[in-house]
Design an enzyme around this catalytic site. Structure first.
Site, PDB file in Angstrom:
ATOM      1  N   HIS A  75       0.846  -1.206   0.000  1.00  0.00           N
ATOM      2  CA  HIS A  75       0.000   0.000   0.000  1.00  0.00           C
ATOM      3  C   HIS A  75       0.873   1.245   0.000  1.00  0.00           C
ATOM      4  O   HIS A  75       1.741   1.395   0.858  1.00  0.00           O
ATOM      5  CB  HIS A  75      -0.890   0.026   1.244  1.00  0.00           C
ATOM      6  CG  HIS A  75      -2.019  -0.949   1.187  1.00  0.00           C
ATOM      7  ND1 HIS A  75      -3.198  -0.781   1.866  1.00  0.00           N
ATOM      8  CD2 HIS A  75      -2.155  -2.105   0.501  1.00  0.00           C
ATOM      9  CE1 HIS A  75      -4.011  -1.792   1.619  1.00  0.00           C
ATOM     10  NE2 HIS A  75      -3.393  -2.617   0.798  1.00  0.00           N
ATOM     11  N   TYR A 204      -8.900   5.247   7.930  1.00  0.00           N
ATOM     12  CA  TYR A 204      -8.986   5.588   9.345  1.00  0.00           C
ATOM     13  C   TYR A 204     -10.029   6.691   9.456  1.00  0.00           C
ATOM     14  O   TYR A 204      -9.813   7.796   8.951  1.00  0.00           O
ATOM     15  CB  TYR A 204      -7.637   6.094   9.869  1.00  0.00           C
ATOM     16  CG  TYR A 204      -6.573   5.022  10.010  1.00  0.00           C
ATOM     17  CD1 TYR A 204      -5.833   4.585   8.909  1.00  0.00           C
ATOM     18  CD2 TYR A 204      -6.287   4.462  11.251  1.00  0.00           C
ATOM     19  CE1 TYR A 204      -4.846   3.607   9.053  1.00  0.00           C
ATOM     20  CE2 TYR A 204      -5.294   3.491  11.398  1.00  0.00           C
ATOM     21  CZ  TYR A 204      -4.591   3.072  10.297  1.00  0.00           C
ATOM     22  OH  TYR A 204      -3.611   2.101  10.431  1.00  0.00           O
ATOM     23  N   PRO A 296      -3.336   0.111  19.136  1.00  0.00           N
ATOM     24  CA  PRO A 296      -3.108  -0.379  17.773  1.00  0.00           C
ATOM     25  C   PRO A 296      -3.262   0.662  16.656  1.00  0.00           C
ATOM     26  O   PRO A 296      -2.931   0.377  15.506  1.00  0.00           O
ATOM     27  CB  PRO A 296      -4.171  -1.480  17.618  1.00  0.00           C
ATOM     28  CG  PRO A 296      -5.211  -1.179  18.627  1.00  0.00           C
ATOM     29  CD  PRO A 296      -4.534  -0.481  19.758  1.00  0.00           C
ATOM     30  N   LYS A 300       1.876  -0.350  15.230  1.00  0.00           N
ATOM     31  CA  LYS A 300       3.303  -0.422  15.566  1.00  0.00           C
ATOM     32  C   LYS A 300       3.731  -1.646  16.386  1.00  0.00           C
ATOM     33  O   LYS A 300       4.926  -1.952  16.461  1.00  0.00           O
ATOM     34  CB  LYS A 300       3.717   0.835  16.366  1.00  0.00           C
ATOM     35  CG  LYS A 300       3.743   2.093  15.533  1.00  0.00           C
ATOM     36  CD  LYS A 300       4.966   2.128  14.632  1.00  0.00           C
ATOM     37  CE  LYS A 300       4.852   3.123  13.496  1.00  0.00           C
ATOM     38  NZ  LYS A 300       4.572   2.554  12.197  1.00  0.00           N
ATOM     39  N   TYR A 388       4.407   6.324  10.054  1.00  0.00           N
ATOM     40  CA  TYR A 388       3.524   5.201   9.733  1.00  0.00           C
ATOM     41  C   TYR A 388       4.276   4.130   8.928  1.00  0.00           C
ATOM     42  O   TYR A 388       4.152   2.935   9.208  1.00  0.00           O
ATOM     43  CB  TYR A 388       2.304   5.706   8.959  1.00  0.00           C
ATOM     44  CG  TYR A 388       1.205   4.682   8.818  1.00  0.00           C
ATOM     45  CD1 TYR A 388       0.305   4.442   9.859  1.00  0.00           C
ATOM     46  CD2 TYR A 388       1.065   3.933   7.650  1.00  0.00           C
ATOM     47  CE1 TYR A 388      -0.696   3.496   9.738  1.00  0.00           C
ATOM     48  CE2 TYR A 388       0.057   2.983   7.520  1.00  0.00           C
ATOM     49  CZ  TYR A 388      -0.816   2.768   8.569  1.00  0.00           C
ATOM     50  OH  TYR A 388      -1.809   1.828   8.446  1.00  0.00           O
TER      51      TYR A 388
HETATM   52  P1  FAD Z   1       2.738 -12.201  21.221  1.00  0.00           P
HETATM   53  O1  FAD Z   1       2.313 -12.180  19.814  1.00  0.00           O
HETATM   54  O2  FAD Z   1       1.737 -11.918  22.286  1.00  0.00           O
HETATM   55  O3  FAD Z   1       3.421 -13.612  21.492  1.00  0.00           O
HETATM   56  C1  FAD Z   1       3.741 -14.072  22.791  1.00  0.00           C
HETATM   57  C2  FAD Z   1       3.682 -15.582  22.803  1.00  0.00           C
HETATM   58  O4  FAD Z   1       4.078 -16.050  24.082  1.00  0.00           O
HETATM   59  C3  FAD Z   1       2.292 -16.126  22.551  1.00  0.00           C
HETATM   60  O5  FAD Z   1       2.320 -17.109  21.555  1.00  0.00           O
HETATM   61  C4  FAD Z   1       1.866 -16.678  23.908  1.00  0.00           C
HETATM   62  O6  FAD Z   1       0.983 -17.797  23.782  1.00  0.00           O
HETATM   63  C5  FAD Z   1       3.208 -17.090  24.480  1.00  0.00           C
HETATM   64  N1  FAD Z   1       3.223 -17.162  25.957  1.00  0.00           N
HETATM   65  C6  FAD Z   1       2.554 -16.401  26.856  1.00  0.00           C
HETATM   66  N2  FAD Z   1       2.840 -16.790  28.110  1.00  0.00           N
HETATM   67  C7  FAD Z   1       3.725 -17.801  28.004  1.00  0.00           C
HETATM   68  C8  FAD Z   1       4.391 -18.619  28.958  1.00  0.00           C
HETATM   69  N3  FAD Z   1       4.187 -18.457  30.256  1.00  0.00           N
HETATM   70  N4  FAD Z   1       5.234 -19.564  28.505  1.00  0.00           N
HETATM   71  C9  FAD Z   1       5.441 -19.743  27.181  1.00  0.00           C
HETATM   72  N5  FAD Z   1       4.822 -19.007  26.226  1.00  0.00           N
HETATM   73  C10 FAD Z   1       3.980 -18.048  26.638  1.00  0.00           C
HETATM   74  N6  FAD Z   1       0.852  -4.488  15.582  1.00  0.00           N
HETATM   75  C11 FAD Z   1       1.306  -3.992  14.388  1.00  0.00           C
HETATM   76  O7  FAD Z   1       2.530  -3.814  14.235  1.00  0.00           O
HETATM   77  N7  FAD Z   1       0.486  -3.684  13.339  1.00  0.00           N
HETATM   78  C12 FAD Z   1      -0.841  -3.841  13.452  1.00  0.00           C
HETATM   79  O8  FAD Z   1      -1.557  -3.613  12.455  1.00  0.00           O
HETATM   80  C13 FAD Z   1      -1.381  -4.317  14.706  1.00  0.00           C
HETATM   81  N8  FAD Z   1      -2.709  -4.495  14.870  1.00  0.00           N
HETATM   82  C14 FAD Z   1      -3.160  -5.110  16.000  1.00  0.00           C
HETATM   83  C15 FAD Z   1      -4.513  -5.354  16.078  1.00  0.00           C
HETATM   84  C16 FAD Z   1      -5.015  -6.010  17.204  1.00  0.00           C
HETATM   85  C17 FAD Z   1      -6.488  -6.248  17.295  1.00  0.00           C
HETATM   86  C18 FAD Z   1      -4.124  -6.434  18.259  1.00  0.00           C
HETATM   87  C19 FAD Z   1      -4.643  -7.187  19.468  1.00  0.00           C
HETATM   88  C20 FAD Z   1      -2.778  -6.187  18.167  1.00  0.00           C
HETATM   89  C21 FAD Z   1      -2.285  -5.518  17.061  1.00  0.00           C
HETATM   90  N9  FAD Z   1      -0.930  -5.252  16.915  1.00  0.00           N
HETATM   91  C22 FAD Z   1      -0.463  -4.679  15.765  1.00  0.00           C
HETATM   92  C23 FAD Z   1       0.010  -5.630  17.982  1.00  0.00           C
HETATM   93  C24 FAD Z   1       0.712  -6.969  17.710  1.00  0.00           C
HETATM   94  O9  FAD Z   1      -0.232  -7.979  17.467  1.00  0.00           O
HETATM   95  C25 FAD Z   1       1.604  -7.352  18.920  1.00  0.00           C
HETATM   96  O10 FAD Z   1       2.431  -6.258  19.218  1.00  0.00           O
HETATM   97  C26 FAD Z   1       2.476  -8.587  18.601  1.00  0.00           C
HETATM   98  O11 FAD Z   1       1.700  -9.747  18.694  1.00  0.00           O
HETATM   99  C27 FAD Z   1       3.664  -8.705  19.577  1.00  0.00           C
HETATM  100  O12 FAD Z   1       4.368  -9.896  19.338  1.00  0.00           O
HETATM  101  P2  FAD Z   1       5.090 -10.678  20.516  1.00  0.00           P
HETATM  102  O13 FAD Z   1       5.770 -11.843  19.871  1.00  0.00           O
HETATM  103  O14 FAD Z   1       5.889  -9.736  21.324  1.00  0.00           O
HETATM  104  O15 FAD Z   1       3.923 -11.158  21.479  1.00  0.00           O
HETATM  105  C1  DHB Z   2      -4.764  -3.349  11.130  1.00  0.00           C
HETATM  106  C2  DHB Z   2      -4.575  -3.158  12.480  1.00  0.00           C
HETATM  107  C3  DHB Z   2      -4.166  -1.921  12.930  1.00  0.00           C
HETATM  108  O1  DHB Z   2      -3.947  -1.726  14.246  1.00  0.00           O
HETATM  109  C4  DHB Z   2      -3.959  -0.866  12.061  1.00  0.00           C
HETATM  110  O2  DHB Z   2      -3.588   0.344  12.559  1.00  0.00           O
HETATM  111  C5  DHB Z   2      -4.144  -1.064  10.723  1.00  0.00           C
HETATM  112  C6  DHB Z   2      -4.549  -2.317  10.245  1.00  0.00           C
HETATM  113  C7  DHB Z   2      -5.194  -4.680  10.652  1.00  0.00           C
HETATM  114  O3  DHB Z   2      -5.388  -5.568  11.495  1.00  0.00           O
HETATM  115  O4  DHB Z   2      -5.354  -4.859   9.441  1.00  0.00           O
END
Ligand code: FAD
Ligand code: DHB
Length: 400
Positions: A75, A204, A296, A300, A388
């Site tokens: 995009h 947005y 979100p 980021k 962004y």
């Molecule tokens: P997680 O993905 O949470 O992974 C952690 C892992 O550790 C999980 O698999 C969990 O099961 C495991 N775990 C937990 N406890 C334990 C334990 N005790 N022992 C072993 N394993 C364990 N970010 C963006 O950059 N762009 C976006 O568009 C965006 N949109 C989002 C939309 C939504 C609705 C949400 C909820 C989040 C969004 N985010 C976005 C944020 C992004 O999803 C998170 O920042 C990302 O998942 C972080 O990755 P992580 O590996 O640090 O943590």
């Molecule tokens: C999506 C999630 C976001 O938080 C965002 O800012 C843009 C897109 C997505 O899940 O597609």
């Protein structure tokens, strides 16, 4: 009790833990990933969708970008919608050629799991009772149970990549860390639906009824979010009500309508900003959501997780390669600079686009003035577009 030996024990098979393990493998450093959930669960958990240019570049350069290149949607712009009108932010032009890629987080996770298993990596899914020990000294240990059997991993370092609700951060002694937190009085209700996205680019929308975001997962799958209460009851939101509310919040003078289709997934996410300082204690290094959370709106969270483990992999590689501790000692400071920049951007996007209850309408007027500025003043639009699409991996003044 069975004891496994490795160099880096990684807690969590999310994007942070899996990418860390993959990058370490490329540096010839062995690791074991321990995850509480099943493989299917982590490969299907629908969360983020927007990858910054730098994230895409890193996935490509590290050899896990093959499907991303084929299926990711590039995009060049986004739309900001307010006062029932759309305004395009041409990020590509404003940043001298940068873009974002829409590719679901769980697809990144699938690609990383595949690469780790193909390369002989160990991911221990379905672990329970995970606990970490002795990380103040040189021989940290991870204990857990699997299939009812107690096990232990003995390692040199622990990567705490277990997300916001994990055990790593709370295992650090009270008083060693400082937390900064802000909770918002709203959340997002998100859906994934079998419907052609009504726009080629993300929208947005700031609306009197609340924020809405139109995104996608593919040319035939719509992903959309509605601002809601943080404890919103999903049972009160049958599909019909969600579509109606989305149509209202995206309405334009030109009569914009979403394409509707069967809703496959629904969920509510509360919103908060959270930072842990420092992101390290002894030989335990926190990365991704285990160390920080952003609302979100700026897309980021996943990108920050990727940026953290890129630094951590380099620091560990320097330690194993030359014995130098310098980069490991700088890990937290280097990461936190980017984390706070992302906190600021995410907070700013959130406060510009969401409805805040109460008051006399001052906030809404202030938001409209800000949106007016961002869509008409080039310097303001450049600031949005640069943030962004993602700050450079090496921020000004830093070269690793
Ligand atoms: P997680 O993905 O949470 O992974 C952690 C892992 O550790 C999980 O698999 C969990 O099961 C495991 N775990 C937990 N406890 C334990 C334990 N005790 N022992 C072993 N394993 C364990 N970010 C963006 O950059 N762009 C976006 O568009 C965006 N949109 C989002 C939309 C939504 C609705 C949400 C909820 C989040 C969004 N985010 C976005 C944020 C992004 O999803 C998170 O920042 C990302 O998942 C972080 O990755 P992580 O590996 O640090 O943590
Ligand atoms: C999506 C999630 C976001 O938080 C965002 O800012 C843009 C897109 C997505 O899940 O597609």
């Amino acid at each position: 009790m069975a004891t496994l030996h490795t160099k880096v024990g990684i807690i969590g098979a999310g994007p942070a833990g899996l990418l860390l393990s993959h990058l370490l493998h490329l540096e010839g450093i062995e690791s074991i990933v321990i995850e509480v959930q099943t493989r299917q669960y982590v490969e299907e958990r629908n969360r983020a969708g927007v990858l910054e240019q730098g994230t895409v570049d890193l996935l490509n350069a590290s050899g896990v970008g093959e499907r991303l290149r084929r299926e990711g949607l590039i995009h060049h712009g986004i739309e900001l919608r307010f006062n029932r009108q759309g305004h395009r932010i041409d990020m590509h032009e404003l940043t001298g050629g940068r873009a974002i890629t829409v590719y679901a987080q769980h697809e990144v996770v699938k690609d990383l799991v595949h690469a780790r298993l193909r390369d002989g990596g160990q991911i221990l899914f379905e672990a329970s009772q995970v606990s970490i020990h002795d990380f103040e000294g040189d021989s940290p240990r991870i204990r857990f149970e699997r299939h009812g059997e107690p096990s232990e991993v003995a390692c040199d370092f622990i990567g705490g990549c277990d997300g916001f609700h994990g055990i790593c951060r709370p295992s650090i002694p009270a008083g060693a860390l400082r937390f900064y937190e802000k909770t918002y009085p709203f959340g997002w209700l998100g859906i994934t639906a079998e419907a052609v996205p009504a726009s080629h680019e993300l929208i947005y929308s700031n609306h009197e009824r609340g924020f809405a975001l139109l995104s996608m997962r593919s040319p035939i799958i719509t992903r959309a979010y509605l601002q809601c209460r943080p404890d919103e009851d999903l049972a009160a939101w049958p599909d019909e009500r969600i579509w109606e509310e989305l149509d209202r919040r995206f309405e334009t003078c030109g009569g914009f309508r979403l394409n509707r289709g069967p809703v496959d997934q629904k969920g509510v996410t509360p919103m908060r900003s959270f930072v842990t300082e420092p992101m390290q204690y002894g030989r335990l290094f926190l990365a991704g959501d285990a160390a920080h959370i952003v609302p979100p709106t700026g897309a980021k969270g996943l990108n920050l997780a990727v940026a953290d483990v890129r630094i951590l992999a380099r620091a560990l590689s320097a330690w194993y390669g030359t014995g130098s501790e310098q980069l490991l000692k700088q890990y937290s400071d280097i990461c936190l600079r980017r984390v706070w920049r992302a906190q600021h951007f995410s907070w700013w996007m959130t406060s510009m686009l969401h409805r805040f209850e109460g008051g006399d309408g001052f906030d809404h007027r202030r938001q409209l003035a800000e949106l007016d500025q961002v869509t008409t003043l080039r310097a303001a639009a450049v600031t949005l577009a640069e943030n962004y699409t993602g700050l450079p991996f090496d921020l000004p003044g830093e070269t690793l």
